[in-house]
Scaffold this active site. Structure first.
Site, short mmCIF file in Angstrom:
data_model
loop_
_atom_site.label_atom_id
_atom_site.label_comp_id
_atom_site.label_asym_id
_atom_site.label_seq_id
_atom_site.Cartn_x
_atom_site.Cartn_y
_atom_site.Cartn_z
N SER A 150 6.75 32.62 -5.65
CA SER A 150 7.58 33.48 -5.93
C SER A 150 6.75 34.92 -6.80
CB SER A 150 9.04 33.37 -7.04
OG SER A 150 9.68 32.31 -6.58
N GLY B 28 12.05 33.47 3.70
CA GLY B 28 13.18 34.24 3.20
C GLY B 28 12.98 35.14 2.07
N ASP C 128 15.67 24.62 -6.05
CA ASP C 128 14.67 24.09 -5.04
C ASP C 128 14.25 22.65 -5.55
OD1 ASP C 128 14.76 26.27 -3.49
OD2 ASP C 128 13.08 27.35 -4.35
N ARG D 210 20.41 21.39 3.02
CA ARG D 210 19.74 20.49 2.27
C ARG D 210 20.60 19.36 1.69
NH1 ARG D 210 15.12 24.13 -0.70
NH2 ARG D 210 13.54 24.18 1.09
#
Length: 426
Positions: A21, A92, A313, A344
């Protein structure tokens, strides 16, 4: 194909690759800043390289050698109209944050990505940017890529986001930096705040008030030196390895411990795990520490509510830990898992079940039964890096060999993952 053997112990002192990030944002903000930005500890994974590629196509000079990057910023309006589509690959973060930046530019751009990106929802970002005055289109009225964006003069808005999403918040904030007046975003829960912290490091004034963050238009970014800490989402796999392999201990140096990302630490401790933060410090507005992790007997817990955005995540590898915890672990309020690189919830259940784990899907999460002996299996990562790594950790405790197909996806966020696993496994 990745092959994983059962491990007797996990030991050593290691570092994990740079935070994904923060690496994305360092390149983006460096390109928009005036002057040079140098980045050390950059994550040279496929996603972050996609961000570099997009800015190079718009005329920004970026030199990258391994984890060292130099960006020659040209200011907010120094970008050039690209002659080709911008390809974000599997990222993304790139497409959603870039949508906010492109909404401010006086030219036309088309952004697209791979098959996975083509299935991910974009209207959550496109809707508010349209409200601000950007002309954006895409498949199914902007729900899916490719996205066609013609930016221009924007008006600040006060946006109530239906989801706690750092990507949505960041796209609106970035557009707001060149919009007329003040732009604010209010979330139902706090999401990651790397954008706010790094904008401040680049000289931007950001106002936070509870669940609302706001910026005033017309602010400039100034180039600077950025040091990227290790990614806690990558460290999570090693933390889990220590927790599930008896007799293990590991020191993981230089890890970002941003409070909006440390849900994994809270969960490990709640399950009875031993995890100490050493040498805590602040680097470029971000908190950093060394993590000392020691194997512990875990017990099942319920994970739900405000903590979910802080560990979204990490849920695949938390599920692996839960198979070795005493009692049942319940994960709720995690519908967001369905729109990641894969669904997921479905992927964790299907792949973990191959090991013989007791895991049941629910509408918004899963229920994992412990403590269960696992047997080596042939696993498909489904092209999802976090699924591939989570199942590799399961392989460390499974009897026999585990084979993971489509393991090249792991390079998205953790280049060198397998080599590091071999190094610390005994």
């Amino acid at each position: 194909m990745l092959r994983v053997q059962q491990a007797k112990q996990i030991k050593g002192t290691v570092r994990v690759p740079g935070d994904k990030s923060i690496s994305h944002r360092a390149v983006m903000f460096g390109a928009l800043a005036e002057g040079t930005t140098t980045i050390e500890g950059f994550l040279p994974g496929a996603d972050c390289l996609s961000t570099i590629s997009c800015f190079r196509r718009m005329g920004i000079e970026i030199e990258q050698q391994g984890d060292a990057v130099t960006v020659q910023g040209k200011g907010w309006y120094g970008l050039q109209e690209p002659s080709q589509h911008l390809d974000v690959g599997n990222s993304g973060t790139t497409i959603r944050l870039m949508a906010g930046i492109m909404a401010t530019q006086p030219f036309h751009v088309v952004m697209e990505g791979d098959e996975s990106i083509a299935k991910r929802p974009m209207r959550r970002v496109i809707g508010p940017l349209r409200q601000m005055g950007a002309k954006i289109d895409g498949r199914k009225d902007g729900e899916y890529t490719p996205l066609s964006i013609r930016g221009g003069k924007l008006q600040g808005i006060a946006y109530q986001s239906p989801v706690a999403s750092a990507q949505v918040k960041s796209a609106i904030m970035l557009a707001g930096l060149q919009a007329k007046g003040v732009t604010s975003v209010t979330e139902p829960h706090l999401s990651r705040d790397h954008t706010e912290r790094m904008l401040q490091a680049f000289g931007v004034q950001v106002v936070r008030d509870g669940l609302t963050v706001s910026v005033e238009g017309g602010q400039k970014l100034k180039g600077r030196a950025i040091s990227v800490p290790g990614d806690i989402s990558s460290a999570a796999f090693l933390i889990a390895a220590v927790m599930v392999v008896p007799g293990s201990s590991l020191l993981i140096e230089n890890v970002g411990i941003n409070p909006s990302r440390t849900g994994i630490i809270d969960v490990v401790k709640a399950m009875g795990g031993s995890l100490e933060l050493l040498n805590e410090r602040i680097v470029n507005e971000e908190p950093v520490a060394d993590l000392l992790v020691t194997h512990s007997e875990l017990h099942g817990i319920e994970i739900a509510g405000d903590i979910i955005p802080r560990l979204i995540d990490e849920i695949p590898v938390i599920a692996v830990m839960a198979t070795q915890a005493k009692g049942q672990t319940v994960i709720r309020d995690a519908e967001e898992l369905k729109v990641k690189e894969t669904d997921r919830i479905a992927t964790v259940v299907s792949q973990l079940s191959k090991f013989g784990a007791k895991v049941t899907p629910t509408d918004d999460g899963m229920i994992i039964g412990g403590k269960t002996g696992l047997t080596g299996a042939i696993i498909d990562s489904m092209g999802d890096h976090r699924i591939g790594m989570a199942m590799a950790i399961a392989g460390l405790i499974a009897e026999g060999e585990t084979k993971i197909e489509n393991d090249e996806a792991i390079d998205v966020s953790f280049p060198g993952f397998h080599d590091l696993l071999v190094k610390i496994s005994q």
